[in-house]
Design a protein around this motif. Structure first.
Motif, PDB file in Angstrom:
ATOM      1  N   PHE A 151       1.458  74.290  11.262  1.00  0.00           N
ATOM      2  CA  PHE A 151       2.588  75.219  11.208  1.00  0.00           C
ATOM      3  C   PHE A 151       2.156  76.569  10.635  1.00  0.00           C
ATOM      4  N   LYS A 152       2.983  77.566  10.903  1.00  0.00           N
ATOM      5  CA  LYS A 152       2.873  78.868  10.236  1.00  0.00           C
ATOM      6  C   LYS A 152       4.251  79.223   9.718  1.00  0.00           C
ATOM      7  N   CYS A 153       4.319  79.700   8.464  1.00  0.00           N
ATOM      8  CA  CYS A 153       5.625  80.030   7.877  1.00  0.00           C
ATOM      9  C   CYS A 153       5.986  81.481   8.156  1.00  0.00           C
ATOM     10  N   ALA A 154       7.137  81.905   7.690  1.00  0.00           N
ATOM     11  CA  ALA A 154       7.639  83.260   7.936  1.00  0.00           C
ATOM     12  C   ALA A 154       6.781  84.328   7.284  1.00  0.00           C
ATOM     13  N   PHE A 155       5.936  83.947   6.324  1.00  0.00           N
ATOM     14  CA  PHE A 155       5.093  84.904   5.629  1.00  0.00           C
ATOM     15  C   PHE A 155       3.643  84.840   6.111  1.00  0.00           C
ATOM     16  N   GLY A 156       3.409  84.074   7.178  1.00  0.00           N
ATOM     17  CA  GLY A 156       2.085  84.032   7.783  1.00  0.00           C
ATOM     18  C   GLY A 156       1.136  82.992   7.233  1.00  0.00           C
ATOM     19  N   HIS A 157       1.590  82.168   6.279  1.00  0.00           N
ATOM     20  CA  HIS A 157       0.733  81.112   5.752  1.00  0.00           C
ATOM     21  C   HIS A 157       0.642  79.972   6.761  1.00  0.00           C
ATOM     22  N   THR A 158      -0.545  79.427   6.963  1.00  0.00           N
ATOM     23  CA  THR A 158      -0.709  78.282   7.840  1.00  0.00           C
ATOM     24  C   THR A 158      -0.937  77.025   7.017  1.00  0.00           C
ATOM     25  N   PHE A 159      -0.433  75.900   7.509  1.00  0.00           N
ATOM     26  CA  PHE A 159      -0.531  74.638   6.784  1.00  0.00           C
ATOM     27  C   PHE A 159      -0.275  73.484   7.739  1.00  0.00           C
ATOM     28  N   SER A 160      -0.590  72.293   7.282  1.00  0.00           N
ATOM     29  CA  SER A 160      -0.330  71.092   8.075  1.00  0.00           C
ATOM     30  C   SER A 160       0.700  70.238   7.350  1.00  0.00           C
TER      31      SER A 160
ATOM     32  N   LYS B 192      16.091  86.213   4.124  1.00  0.00           N
ATOM     33  CA  LYS B 192      16.095  87.216   5.188  1.00  0.00           C
ATOM     34  C   LYS B 192      15.344  86.734   6.425  1.00  0.00           C
ATOM     35  N   ARG B 193      14.328  85.912   6.193  1.00  0.00           N
ATOM     36  CA  ARG B 193      13.436  85.511   7.291  1.00  0.00           C
ATOM     37  C   ARG B 193      13.667  84.082   7.787  1.00  0.00           C
ATOM     38  N   GLU B 194      14.338  83.262   6.991  1.00  0.00           N
ATOM     39  CA  GLU B 194      14.462  81.846   7.309  1.00  0.00           C
ATOM     40  C   GLU B 194      15.934  81.434   7.413  1.00  0.00           C
ATOM     41  N   PRO B 195      16.460  81.325   8.614  1.00  0.00           N
ATOM     42  CA  PRO B 195      17.868  80.900   8.777  1.00  0.00           C
ATOM     43  C   PRO B 195      18.168  79.572   8.089  1.00  0.00           C
ATOM     44  N   PHE B 196      17.211  78.659   8.096  1.00  0.00           N
ATOM     45  CA  PHE B 196      17.385  77.362   7.437  1.00  0.00           C
ATOM     46  C   PHE B 196      17.665  77.559   5.956  1.00  0.00           C
ATOM     47  N   PHE B 197      16.861  78.372   5.282  1.00  0.00           N
ATOM     48  CA  PHE B 197      17.017  78.606   3.851  1.00  0.00           C
ATOM     49  C   PHE B 197      18.223  79.496   3.550  1.00  0.00           C
ATOM     50  N   ALA B 198      18.540  80.395   4.448  1.00  0.00           N
ATOM     51  CA  ALA B 198      19.664  81.314   4.221  1.00  0.00           C
ATOM     52  C   ALA B 198      20.961  80.561   3.968  1.00  0.00           C
TER      53      ALA B 198
END
Length: 510
Positions: free
Chosen positions: A440-449, A477-483
């Motif tokens: 995955f990649k998050c809204a801030f550009g971090h990649t992770f599994s 602002k970037r994550e509808p789920f968290f908003a």
């Protein structure tokens, strides 16, 4: 004759562990017990009666002692990992909280794997309601899979989130994470600490009693030993809650408690300006009945806590009842209680201390702004409290939850990742596989599994964002789920970034 199953209980001398032990000692015909706790006078006193008892072994030590943990774990069939370094102490010593809460779980899991029993040993991890943080009205109903949002400065929650992520991704065949709610009982009735003012007046909790918590643990163990526990119970996250009879708001709890002393006007006792209006934790559960259906552990209601509170006050209760019947008696008793409570509010970590010191970071965390705090009425009777407690807003988890789990596919994960402001980078997935990690990649550009189980059921997402800071305003602002868990509770200008001073990576270096 079949060999008895061995149950290891960490934190056996604690509140929940002690209640578990009281019940399991009656089942020694079916099991052996290994009781683990710190070597201190309190543990020694509480576990003394079990030392030398046939079928019981008491081990005093530290769960960060890898060798000792391995010796205890290697022959355990069921591990109830109840021990924890909890708030408010965890708020004062965040590094220690992470070392203990994450480090202990890591040592146990590593020991299970090293002993060659990863597909045999049952590991019961106790998480916390604090993982989902502030869920004030109108979003006060929640369930597993909702966004994780530990409150600012809550390193107990932070450490438990890191530990739960590790548990879910451990590869064990029989793990479960039970997020514990507020535990009511004699211990809760004795709390005198500034944290009591962090619990907002409009906050809610679906409590559970210490006794019911112990009953849950005991029933889980015995049902598994008897072969009656459906395998489908394992590899899931659940919320522990006492059900409808244990749901209550902070204000209503005070109303009942002080009413039992004869104080019917809470203006004499409670100053609304002493209480935070956000940044604690608590919710009513949409899904806590799942555990009740499995284990039928609920017996107590919130009345149990009220009685514990009165028992703790002892002879003061009849005196208070007499005084409050006299002219001016309620005001007199209220002022006495208020003076006692203020001593906690002005201590370090106390809400009045934040105001007196003009600690803008703390003020912003607990009220949004100094302006917001100033607008709080001076009297509780002037506060327009929330009333629509039964209305439940069910949060969107970003995928079709009506779809059978075995039909979950890559497109579902791509949609869920987008709803979280990110992207699923994987190009293939076995349909219905909730355990294999995807990229995955998050809204801030971090990649992770992460596995679909971790993301969709656990509510976890980017570990780097979780480690670095409380950056909720930008995330919303970037994550509808968290908003969904931010905007209903915050003003347009509220929110700032708070850097975290410790993560599980620090604990792994120890």
């Amino acid at each position: 004759m079949a060999k008895k199953k061995r149950i290891m209980i960490t934190g056996a001398a604690g509140n929940m562990g002690g209640e578990t032990l009281k019940l399991l000692k009656n089942d020694l015909s079916k099991c052996e017990l290994l009781l683990f706790d710190l070597d201190n006078p309190n543990s020694r006193q509480k576990l003394k009666e079990y030392e030398g008892l046939q079928g019981v072994k008491v081990v005093y030590g530290n769960l960060l002692d890898r060798s000792l943990v391995y010796d205890c774990v290697k022959d355990a069939d069921i591990i109830l990992h109840i021990a924890a370094f909890v708030s408010p102490a965890a708020d004062e010593f965040p590094e220690r909280a992470m070392q203990i809460n994450y480090g202990s779980a890591k040592n146990i899991i590593d020991s299970i794997i090293e002993s060659g029993r990863a597909h045999v040993t049952r590991f019961v991890n106790i998480g916390t309601i604090a993982e989902t943080g502030d869920r004030m009205p109108p979003i006060h109903w929640g369930r597993v899979g909702d966004p994780l949002k530990p409150s600012v400065y809550d390193y107990y929650a932070v450490s438990k989130i890191a530990a739960e992520r590790m548990v879910i991704e451990s590869g064990l065949s029989y793990w479960v994470s039970l997020r514990q709610t507020g535990i009511m009982g004699p211990a809760m009735s004795k709390i005198q600490d500034p944290i009591m003012f962090h619990n907002c007046l409009d906050n809610v909790l679906e409590y559970v009693s210490d006794r019911d918590s112990g009953r849950l643990m005991r029933n889980l163990c015995i049902k598994d030993i008897d072969g009656e526990l459906n395998k489908g119970f394992w590899q899931h996250v659940y919320n522990i809650g006492g059900g409808e009879s244990c749901r209550i708001s902070t204000t209503e709890m005070y109303r009942v408690l002080y009413g039992k002393l004869g104080i019917t006007n809470l203006d004499y006792v409670i100053d609304p300006k002493w209480y935070a209006t956000r940044n604690f934790h608590g919710q009513y559960y949409l899904d806590s009945d799942k555990l009740e259906e499995y284990f039928h552990f609920r017996r107590d209601s919130v009345e149990y806590f009220y009685q514990s509170y009165l028992d703790n006050l002892g002879s003061l209760v009849p005196v208070a009842k007499v005084i409050t019947k006299l002219p001016g008696g309620q005001r007199f008793m209220g002022s006495m209680i208020k003076r006692t409570m203020k001593k906690q509010a002005v201590k370090a970590r106390g809400t009045l201390r934040f105001i007196e010191d003009n600690d803008t970071e703390k003020i912003d965390a607990y009220w949004g702004s100094k302006k917001n705090w100033g607008e709080i009425p001076d009297k509780l009777s002037e506060v327009k409290g929330f009333t629509d407690w039964k209305k439940a807003i069910k949060l969107d988890h970003g995928y079709d939850e009506n779809k059978p789990a075995e039909q979950l596919n890559l497109e579902d994960l791509k949609g869920a990742a987008k709803f979280r402001g990110g992207e699923c980078l994987s190009t293939d997935m076995t349909t219905g596989d909730w355990t294999r990690k995807l990229d995955f990649k998050c809204a801030f550009g971090h990649t992770f599994s992460a596995s679909p189980k971790l993301v969709l059921e656990g509510g976890h997402f980017c570990p780097q964002c979780e480690r670095e800071s409380w950056n909720y305003k930008e995330r919303a602002k970037r994550e509808p789920f968290f908003a969904q868990v931010w905007y209903p509770l915050q003003g347009e200008t509220d929110g700032r970034e708070y850097k975290k001073i410790v993560s599980e990576l620090d604990a792994e270096k120890k």
